[in-house]
Motif scaffolding. Structure first.
Motif, PDB file in Angstrom:
ATOM      1  N   ILE A  30       0.832  -1.210   0.000  1.00  0.00           N
ATOM      2  CA  ILE A  30       0.000   0.000   0.000  1.00  0.00           C
ATOM      3  C   ILE A  30       0.863   1.256   0.000  1.00  0.00           C
ATOM      4  O   ILE A  30       0.580   2.222  -0.712  1.00  0.00           O
ATOM      5  CB  ILE A  30      -0.982  -0.029   1.185  1.00  0.00           C
ATOM      6  CG1 ILE A  30      -2.016  -1.147   0.950  1.00  0.00           C
ATOM      7  CG2 ILE A  30      -1.671   1.310   1.376  1.00  0.00           C
ATOM      8  CD1 ILE A  30      -2.883  -1.450   2.137  1.00  0.00           C
ATOM      9  N   ASP A  31       1.952   1.241   0.769  1.00  0.00           N
ATOM     10  CA  ASP A  31       2.829   2.409   0.815  1.00  0.00           C
ATOM     11  C   ASP A  31       3.615   2.597  -0.480  1.00  0.00           C
ATOM     12  O   ASP A  31       4.029   3.712  -0.791  1.00  0.00           O
ATOM     13  CB  ASP A  31       3.795   2.315   1.997  1.00  0.00           C
ATOM     14  CG  ASP A  31       3.140   2.702   3.313  1.00  0.00           C
ATOM     15  OD1 ASP A  31       2.099   3.399   3.289  1.00  0.00           O
ATOM     16  OD2 ASP A  31       3.667   2.311   4.369  1.00  0.00           O
ATOM     17  N   ALA A  32       3.808   1.525  -1.238  1.00  0.00           N
ATOM     18  CA  ALA A  32       4.551   1.629  -2.500  1.00  0.00           C
ATOM     19  C   ALA A  32       3.714   2.214  -3.637  1.00  0.00           C
ATOM     20  O   ALA A  32       4.257   2.689  -4.631  1.00  0.00           O
ATOM     21  CB  ALA A  32       5.079   0.257  -2.910  1.00  0.00           C
ATOM     22  N   LEU A  33       2.405   2.214  -3.493  1.00  0.00           N
ATOM     23  CA  LEU A  33       1.535   2.740  -4.549  1.00  0.00           C
ATOM     24  C   LEU A  33       1.645   4.255  -4.633  1.00  0.00           C
ATOM     25  O   LEU A  33       1.741   4.934  -3.615  1.00  0.00           O
ATOM     26  CB  LEU A  33       0.077   2.343  -4.288  1.00  0.00           C
ATOM     27  CG  LEU A  33      -0.215   0.850  -4.361  1.00  0.00           C
ATOM     28  CD1 LEU A  33      -1.628   0.560  -3.877  1.00  0.00           C
ATOM     29  CD2 LEU A  33      -0.014   0.336  -5.767  1.00  0.00           C
ATOM     30  N   PRO A  34       1.605   4.814  -5.849  1.00  0.00           N
ATOM     31  CA  PRO A  34       1.723   6.270  -6.010  1.00  0.00           C
ATOM     32  C   PRO A  34       0.397   6.995  -5.838  1.00  0.00           C
ATOM     33  O   PRO A  34       0.224   8.106  -6.331  1.00  0.00           O
ATOM     34  CB  PRO A  34       2.243   6.401  -7.446  1.00  0.00           C
ATOM     35  CG  PRO A  34       1.649   5.238  -8.157  1.00  0.00           C
ATOM     36  CD  PRO A  34       1.629   4.114  -7.133  1.00  0.00           C
ATOM     37  N   LEU A  35      -0.546   6.392  -5.145  1.00  0.00           N
ATOM     38  CA  LEU A  35      -1.862   6.973  -4.904  1.00  0.00           C
ATOM     39  C   LEU A  35      -2.005   7.287  -3.424  1.00  0.00           C
ATOM     40  O   LEU A  35      -1.446   6.594  -2.585  1.00  0.00           O
ATOM     41  CB  LEU A  35      -2.957   5.975  -5.297  1.00  0.00           C
ATOM     42  CG  LEU A  35      -2.903   5.408  -6.701  1.00  0.00           C
ATOM     43  CD1 LEU A  35      -3.888   4.265  -6.840  1.00  0.00           C
ATOM     44  CD2 LEU A  35      -3.188   6.491  -7.710  1.00  0.00           C
ATOM     45  N   ALA A  36      -2.784   8.310  -3.105  1.00  0.00           N
ATOM     46  CA  ALA A  36      -3.103   8.613  -1.711  1.00  0.00           C
ATOM     47  C   ALA A  36      -4.265   7.715  -1.308  1.00  0.00           C
ATOM     48  O   ALA A  36      -5.356   7.824  -1.852  1.00  0.00           O
ATOM     49  CB  ALA A  36      -3.459  10.088  -1.563  1.00  0.00           C
ATOM     50  N   ILE A  37      -4.026   6.805  -0.360  1.00  0.00           N
ATOM     51  CA  ILE A  37      -5.020   5.820   0.046  1.00  0.00           C
ATOM     52  C   ILE A  37      -5.268   5.955   1.542  1.00  0.00           C
ATOM     53  O   ILE A  37      -4.326   5.952   2.338  1.00  0.00           O
ATOM     54  CB  ILE A  37      -4.539   4.390  -0.266  1.00  0.00           C
ATOM     55  CG1 ILE A  37      -4.282   4.249  -1.770  1.00  0.00           C
ATOM     56  CG2 ILE A  37      -5.540   3.360   0.230  1.00  0.00           C
ATOM     57  CD1 ILE A  37      -3.590   2.967  -2.150  1.00  0.00           C
ATOM     58  N   GLY A  38      -6.550   6.078   1.903  1.00  0.00           N
ATOM     59  CA  GLY A  38      -6.916   6.173   3.308  1.00  0.00           C
ATOM     60  C   GLY A  38      -8.159   5.356   3.594  1.00  0.00           C
ATOM     61  O   GLY A  38      -8.912   5.008   2.684  1.00  0.00           O
ATOM     62  N   VAL A  39      -8.371   5.054   4.865  1.00  0.00           N
ATOM     63  CA  VAL A  39      -9.560   4.325   5.302  1.00  0.00           C
ATOM     64  C   VAL A  39     -10.310   5.200   6.295  1.00  0.00           C
ATOM     65  O   VAL A  39      -9.727   5.705   7.257  1.00  0.00           O
ATOM     66  CB  VAL A  39      -9.191   2.969   5.945  1.00  0.00           C
ATOM     67  CG1 VAL A  39     -10.440   2.264   6.463  1.00  0.00           C
ATOM     68  CG2 VAL A  39      -8.463   2.083   4.938  1.00  0.00           C
ATOM     69  N   VAL A  40     -11.603   5.365   6.027  1.00  0.00           N
ATOM     70  CA  VAL A  40     -12.478   6.164   6.875  1.00  0.00           C
ATOM     71  C   VAL A  40     -13.413   5.213   7.619  1.00  0.00           C
ATOM     72  O   VAL A  40     -14.002   4.318   7.010  1.00  0.00           O
ATOM     73  CB  VAL A  40     -13.287   7.168   6.015  1.00  0.00           C
ATOM     74  CG1 VAL A  40     -14.282   7.942   6.852  1.00  0.00           C
ATOM     75  CG2 VAL A  40     -12.336   8.113   5.280  1.00  0.00           C
ATOM     76  N   ASP A  41     -13.535   5.405   8.928  1.00  0.00           N
ATOM     77  CA  ASP A  41     -14.390   4.517   9.724  1.00  0.00           C
ATOM     78  C   ASP A  41     -15.850   4.969   9.686  1.00  0.00           C
ATOM     79  O   ASP A  41     -16.186   5.963   9.039  1.00  0.00           O
ATOM     80  CB  ASP A  41     -13.872   4.390  11.163  1.00  0.00           C
ATOM     81  CG  ASP A  41     -14.049   5.646  12.006  1.00  0.00           C
ATOM     82  OD1 ASP A  41     -14.725   6.612  11.575  1.00  0.00           O
ATOM     83  OD2 ASP A  41     -13.509   5.666  13.132  1.00  0.00           O
ATOM     84  N   GLY A  42     -16.705   4.237  10.388  1.00  0.00           N
ATOM     85  CA  GLY A  42     -18.136   4.504  10.384  1.00  0.00           C
ATOM     86  C   GLY A  42     -18.524   5.856  10.956  1.00  0.00           C
ATOM     87  O   GLY A  42     -19.637   6.329  10.746  1.00  0.00           O
ATOM     88  N   ASN A  43     -17.603   6.494  11.668  1.00  0.00           N
ATOM     89  CA  ASN A  43     -17.853   7.827  12.219  1.00  0.00           C
ATOM     90  C   ASN A  43     -17.295   8.940  11.339  1.00  0.00           C
ATOM     91  O   ASN A  43     -17.301  10.098  11.738  1.00  0.00           O
ATOM     92  CB  ASN A  43     -17.248   7.937  13.630  1.00  0.00           C
ATOM     93  CG  ASN A  43     -17.911   6.986  14.595  1.00  0.00           C
ATOM     94  OD1 ASN A  43     -19.130   6.867  14.614  1.00  0.00           O
ATOM     95  ND2 ASN A  43     -17.119   6.299  15.390  1.00  0.00           N
ATOM     96  N   GLY A  44     -16.765   8.558  10.174  1.00  0.00           N
ATOM     97  CA  GLY A  44     -16.217   9.563   9.263  1.00  0.00           C
ATOM     98  C   GLY A  44     -14.809   9.991   9.592  1.00  0.00           C
ATOM     99  O   GLY A  44     -14.314  10.989   9.072  1.00  0.00           O
ATOM    100  N   ARG A  45     -14.130   9.223  10.437  1.00  0.00           N
ATOM    101  CA  ARG A  45     -12.768   9.572  10.831  1.00  0.00           C
ATOM    102  C   ARG A  45     -11.756   8.762  10.020  1.00  0.00           C
ATOM    103  O   ARG A  45     -11.944   7.573   9.801  1.00  0.00           O
ATOM    104  CB  ARG A  45     -12.562   9.315  12.318  1.00  0.00           C
ATOM    105  CG  ARG A  45     -13.534  10.133  13.180  1.00  0.00           C
ATOM    106  CD  ARG A  45     -13.214  10.086  14.634  1.00  0.00           C
ATOM    107  NE  ARG A  45     -11.987  10.777  14.987  1.00  0.00           N
ATOM    108  CZ  ARG A  45     -11.852  12.104  15.047  1.00  0.00           C
ATOM    109  NH1 ARG A  45     -12.856  12.880  14.747  1.00  0.00           N
ATOM    110  NH2 ARG A  45     -10.712  12.653  15.395  1.00  0.00           N
ATOM    111  N   LEU A  46     -10.686   9.424   9.618  1.00  0.00           N
ATOM    112  CA  LEU A  46      -9.587   8.758   8.928  1.00  0.00           C
ATOM    113  C   LEU A  46      -8.840   7.930   9.964  1.00  0.00           C
ATOM    114  O   LEU A  46      -8.330   8.473  10.944  1.00  0.00           O
ATOM    115  CB  LEU A  46      -8.655   9.800   8.304  1.00  0.00           C
ATOM    116  CG  LEU A  46      -7.462   9.259   7.536  1.00  0.00           C
ATOM    117  CD1 LEU A  46      -7.938   8.549   6.265  1.00  0.00           C
ATOM    118  CD2 LEU A  46      -6.506  10.385   7.178  1.00  0.00           C
ATOM    119  N   ILE A  47      -8.790   6.603   9.756  1.00  0.00           N
ATOM    120  CA  ILE A  47      -8.156   5.744  10.766  1.00  0.00           C
ATOM    121  C   ILE A  47      -6.805   5.210  10.328  1.00  0.00           C
ATOM    122  O   ILE A  47      -6.010   4.803  11.165  1.00  0.00           O
ATOM    123  CB  ILE A  47      -9.081   4.585  11.196  1.00  0.00           C
ATOM    124  CG1 ILE A  47      -9.494   3.731  10.002  1.00  0.00           C
ATOM    125  CG2 ILE A  47     -10.279   5.129  11.950  1.00  0.00           C
ATOM    126  CD1 ILE A  47     -10.235   2.461  10.377  1.00  0.00           C
TER     127      ILE A  47
END
Length: 149
Positions: A30-47
């Motif tokens: 995931i860190d090697a990909l040239p894309l900004a990747i994030g996960v947002v939880d059920g409360n709308g927070r970036l985890i």
């Protein structure tokens, strides 16, 4: 009287080591990909987010940031001066989290002082025990004018 108990934990330690290796392998990809990747939880927070996201590399500065922030609020705050992509992104993520939306992709331009850049954002509901949304921001290549001969 002395009573003792022994337990061989070798297999448990091997399982834990395999799990740590698998997590490191996945994080490395995931860190090697040239894309900004994030996960947002059920409360709308970036985890969690990859290195590109954390560096603000491929996501607009108004939408990138640190872990554990209220990502939906940050998206909505990025709206203004005719820029509605932040609100569109927040609305789409909320719909995914509520179970009423579909995965989406959309493109937009963002920037200040004549430094507008083209981005593509996408979001999809992850197959996890709790509702989480995978969010991807991609900085699109600058289009160069074609020289006519």
């Amino acid at each position: 009287m002395l009573v003792g108990c022994l337990q061989d934990v070798t297999e448990q330690q091997r399982r834990e080591a395999r799990l740590e290796d698998a997590e490191a392998f996945t994080r490395g990809i995931i860190d090697a990909l040239p894309l900004a990747i994030g996960v947002v939880d059920g409360n709308g927070r970036l985890i969690t987010a990859n290195q590109v996201w954390m560096a603000g590399g491929n996501a607009p500065a108004a939408l990138s940031g640190c872990k554990s922030l209220d990502y939906l609020a940050r998206c909505r705050a990025a709206t203004g001066d005719g820029f509605d992509a932040g609100a569109r992104l927040a609305d789409g993520i909320e719909a995914l989290l509520a179970g009423t939306g579909d995965p989406f992709v959309f493109g937009y331009e963002h920037g200040r002082d004549g430094q507008r850049r083209a981005y593509q954002s996408s979001a999809l509901l992850m197959s996890t025990l709790t509702r989480q949304v995978l969010v991807v921001h991609e900085l699109l290549p600058v289009r160069q004018p074609v020289a006519m001969a």
